[in-house]
Scaffold this motif. Structure first.
Motif, short mmCIF file in Angstrom:
data_model
loop_
_atom_site.label_atom_id
_atom_site.label_comp_id
_atom_site.label_asym_id
_atom_site.label_seq_id
_atom_site.Cartn_x
_atom_site.Cartn_y
_atom_site.Cartn_z
N VAL A 363 42.11 38.30 43.15
CA VAL A 363 42.01 37.63 44.45
C VAL A 363 40.98 38.33 45.33
O VAL A 363 40.14 37.68 45.99
CB VAL A 363 43.38 37.60 45.14
CG1 VAL A 363 43.26 37.02 46.56
CG2 VAL A 363 44.38 36.79 44.33
N SER A 364 41.00 39.66 45.36
CA SER A 364 40.04 40.40 46.19
C SER A 364 38.62 40.20 45.69
O SER A 364 37.68 40.08 46.50
CB SER A 364 40.40 41.89 46.19
OG SER A 364 40.33 42.44 44.88
N VAL A 365 38.44 40.13 44.37
CA VAL A 365 37.11 39.90 43.80
C VAL A 365 36.59 38.53 44.21
O VAL A 365 35.42 38.38 44.62
CB VAL A 365 37.15 40.04 42.26
CG1 VAL A 365 35.84 39.50 41.65
CG2 VAL A 365 37.35 41.49 41.86
N VAL A 366 37.44 37.52 44.13
CA VAL A 366 37.02 36.16 44.47
C VAL A 366 36.70 36.06 45.96
O VAL A 366 35.74 35.38 46.36
CB VAL A 366 38.10 35.15 44.05
CG1 VAL A 366 37.76 33.75 44.57
CG2 VAL A 366 38.24 35.13 42.54
N PHE A 367 37.49 36.71 46.81
CA PHE A 367 37.19 36.71 48.24
C PHE A 367 35.82 37.36 48.51
O PHE A 367 35.04 36.87 49.34
CB PHE A 367 38.27 37.46 49.02
CG PHE A 367 39.34 36.57 49.56
CD1 PHE A 367 39.05 35.65 50.55
CD2 PHE A 367 40.64 36.66 49.09
CE1 PHE A 367 40.04 34.81 51.06
CE2 PHE A 367 41.64 35.85 49.60
CZ PHE A 367 41.34 34.92 50.57
N PHE A 539 41.80 28.03 33.27
CA PHE A 539 42.28 27.23 34.39
C PHE A 539 42.82 28.09 35.53
O PHE A 539 42.79 27.67 36.69
CB PHE A 539 43.35 26.25 33.91
CG PHE A 539 42.79 25.12 33.09
CD1 PHE A 539 42.14 24.06 33.68
CD2 PHE A 539 42.89 25.15 31.71
CE1 PHE A 539 41.61 23.02 32.93
CE2 PHE A 539 42.37 24.13 30.94
CZ PHE A 539 41.72 23.06 31.54
N SER A 540 43.33 29.26 35.22
CA SER A 540 43.83 30.12 36.29
C SER A 540 42.70 30.59 37.19
O SER A 540 42.82 30.58 38.42
CB SER A 540 44.58 31.32 35.69
OG SER A 540 43.73 32.07 34.84
N LYS A 541 41.57 31.00 36.58
CA LYS A 541 40.42 31.43 37.38
C LYS A 541 39.78 30.24 38.10
O LYS A 541 39.30 30.38 39.24
CB LYS A 541 39.40 32.13 36.50
CG LYS A 541 39.84 33.50 36.02
CD LYS A 541 38.73 34.20 35.26
CE LYS A 541 39.15 35.62 34.85
NZ LYS A 541 38.08 36.32 34.12
N ILE A 542 39.74 29.08 37.43
CA ILE A 542 39.21 27.88 38.08
C ILE A 542 40.03 27.55 39.32
O ILE A 542 39.49 27.29 40.41
CB ILE A 542 39.20 26.68 37.10
CG1 ILE A 542 38.23 26.93 35.96
CG2 ILE A 542 38.82 25.40 37.84
CD1 ILE A 542 38.30 25.88 34.86
N THR A 543 41.36 27.58 39.17
CA THR A 543 42.24 27.27 40.30
C THR A 543 42.08 28.28 41.42
O THR A 543 42.01 27.92 42.60
CB THR A 543 43.71 27.26 39.83
OG1 THR A 543 43.85 26.33 38.76
CG2 THR A 543 44.64 26.86 40.96
N LEU A 544 42.01 29.56 41.06
CA LEU A 544 41.83 30.61 42.07
C LEU A 544 40.52 30.44 42.82
O LEU A 544 40.48 30.49 44.06
CB LEU A 544 41.89 31.99 41.40
CG LEU A 544 41.65 33.20 42.32
CD1 LEU A 544 42.73 33.27 43.39
CD2 LEU A 544 41.61 34.48 41.51
N GLY A 545 39.43 30.24 42.07
CA GLY A 545 38.12 30.10 42.70
C GLY A 545 38.04 28.89 43.60
O GLY A 545 37.55 28.97 44.74
#
Length: 576
Positions: A363-367, A539-545
């Motif tokens: 989450v911190s990386v994506v932010f 799909f987990s990373k797609i959803t998070l992003g």
């Protein structure tokens, strides 16, 4: 004698013109039926026939691929219109529904096109197993998502800004709700609908590569079209094929603009509310078709049909009294309760999904990646503004340049970022350049033109009195820009800036990661994160992003852009 001779010549010319008009109408009808019939048959070919190896880079195939692409876009724009009219009419006429539907629309337009493809592909393919129809529906849905939101906002704004005197006329003649909609509200929105359909078609061209090249369960499916042709040309490093695709795109856009949009724009002049601003613009095809007897018969039939259509007794009369529910506070409480419940269910589902599959580090990386993309977009927007504000004012204040710029800007806005991949890839590799810097211009290579277009539109509508006053007081140079021109175009500038930044967020999925000859280069950002996750079917990373990206866009719109839009329109409005 000369009088009868001139009359005979005029009658002969009239008959010749009528014959040419009827012939043109017949040819267009037959060509349209053949076009839709042929493309309809091509929807059901076996999946084995749409393998990437089936795409051929021969230039002559671009005619076939172009017809397939424009067919998908026509279906997409039709579905977008139906959706937009229904959605906007409900949101504009019901305040309770508006409180939920418009925030949802903000979220929908912030979701990148790859996000829709990732989560809908399996469902569409399940509807037509073993056939290309499922993948065709995926492509059309992707095109729909690049067109619908802009049209919906345009129709919504038109419905909310209908002059009160038009509604008063409908009430005086005791129109039903159904007749008021089709006789007053919808005609008032027609000019805006047509204009925004043009912009939406440009947006669809920009994302055509992503729409026609679909990844599903490790399988790459390339639907025959201009987008898949460009993707294959990039993979095989074929510069000549890329140039051919550019020529084909420009030709198709120009032909479609001349045959459809320019004709509709001239027709839409009759629906302009202000007679002072209604243009006397004409177009060769519109003039030709209005002289056709065949078109006249169709128009007369359509008028008879609409008279019956408008008499459908749906909706209450405008001057009737509607019984209002007692205890409005209770009604408002239950409405807010339902809205909060829906939001709670949606957010809890997303959070539970992410909690099971991603860590706080992810989450911190994506932010952080979202912040990088945001800073990149803001810096580019500032640089582009320094160039396009004076350029747009210069063009907009000169009517001849303004008329020439419209089709050029539309074509430039249609160019997919993928077409510039070879230049970016070669430059970065040859000079060992930083991708985080030199891939950044691809973010706004398409959306920047919307800013220029809005500035041109604003500059062309500056009241003549303003310019006369500036001339009388000898206001020139930078002082004229500061006191007259820039304040006059500020509402249009903010609108264009919002459109450009929204397009840049979506374009980041394509622009932050490029491929050339099977090799890739990517910049750090949320766009490349989502694109790589899509390629890996994670799909987990797609959803998070997508969740964090959409949350960021909606938050920025609510906290800053909407307030800026209201402030600018209030401060710099011509009407006191």
């Amino acid at each position: 004698m000369s009088h009868y001779l001139s009359q005979f010549i005029n009658n002969s010319k009239s008959r010749q013109y009528g014959f040419l008009a009827n012939l043109t109408a017949i040819v267009l009808v037959i060509a349209s039926l053949a076009f839709f019939s042929w493309n309809g048959k091509m929807l059901h070919i076996p999946i084995s026939k749409i393998h990437p190896d089936e795409i051929n880079l021969e230039w002559t195939n671009l005619i076939f691929y172009g017809m397939r692409t424009i067919f998908r876009m026509i279906i997409g724009i039709f579905i977008s219109l139906v959706f937009s009219i229904c959605y906007a009419s409900i949101a504009a006429s019901n305040k309770r529904a508006e409180q939920i539907m418009m925030p949802i629309l903000d979220v929908l337009q912030s979701v990148p096109i790859l996000g829709y493809i990732s989560f809908t592909t399996a469902g569409f393919i399940a509807l037509a197993p073993g056939s290309s129809l499922g993948f065709e529906m995926v492509a059309i849905f992707a095109i729909f998502t690049s067109q619908a939101w802009n049209i919906t906002f345009a129709i919504y704004q038109s419905f909310k800004n209908i002059p009160s005197d038009l509604l008063e006329v409908a009430a005086i003649y005791n129109f039903s709700g159904w007749r008021t909609f089709w006789s007053v509200k919808f005609p008032f929105a027609i000019p805006g609908i047509i204009w925004n359909c043009m912009l939406s078609m440009s947006g669809a061209w920009f994302f055509i590569v992503a729409a026609e090249c679909i990844s599903y369960n490790g399988m790459e499916v390339s639907l025959p079209g201009i987008g898949s042709y460009i993707a294959l040309a990039l993979d095989q490093k074929d510069i000549h094929a890329i140039m051919a695709s550019i020529v084909a795109m420009i030709s198709i856009i120009f032909l479609f603009d001349q045959m459809v949009f320019q004709t509709l724009l001239v027709w839409s002049n009759k629906f302009c509310y202000s007679t002072e601003n209604s243009s006397k613009q004409t177009h060769w095809l519109y003039t030709l078709l209005t002289g056709s007897n065949l078109c006249e018969y169709v128009i007369n039939f359509w008028r008879k049909f609409t008279r019956l259509f408008l008499k459908i007794p749906i909706g209450v009369n405008n001057n009737s009294h509607i019984k209002v529910m007692q205890y409005p506070q209770i009604k408002e409480f239950f409405w807010v309760l339902i809205a909060c419940f829906i939001c709670y269910i949606s957010i809890s589902y997303i959070l539970s999904f992410l909690y099971e599959r991603v860590s706080m580090y992810d989450v911190s990386v994506v932010f952080m990646l979202t912040l990088i993309t945001f800073l990149r977009i803001i810096i580019l927007s500032a640089l582009i503004s320094l160039i396009f504000v004076p350029l747009g004012i210069y063009i907009g204040t000169r009517p001849i340049l303004c008329s020439l710029a419209q089709p050029v800007v539309q074509m430039l806005a249609s160019m997919p970022a993928n077409l510039f991949f070879p230049l970016a890839y070669i430059y970065i590799n040859r000079h060992n350049a930083n991708p985080d810097i030199w891939l950044s211009p691809l973010l706004i290579v398409g959306s920047a033109w919307y800013l220029l277009f809005n500035i041109i539109s604003g500059a062309s509508q500056i009241p003549y009195d303003f310019l006369q006053v500036a001339q009388q007081f000898n206001i020139k140079g930078l002082l004229k820009y500061k006191k007259v021109l820039i304040p006059a175009i500020m509402p249009y500038y903010v609108t264009g800036l919002i459109t450009m930044i929204g397009g840049a967020w979506n374009a980041s999925i394509i622009a932050e990661i490029i491929t050339w000859g099977g090799k890739g280069i990517h910049a750090h950002g949320i766009g490349s994160y989502i694109a790589i996750a899509t390629q890996q079917n994670d799909f987990s990373k797609i959803t998070l992003g997508i969740s964090i990206m959409s949350f960021t866009i909606v938050l920025l719109n609510k906290l800053f852009w909407q307030k800026a839009y209201v402030y600018v329109n209030k401060k710099y409005s011509y009407v006191s």
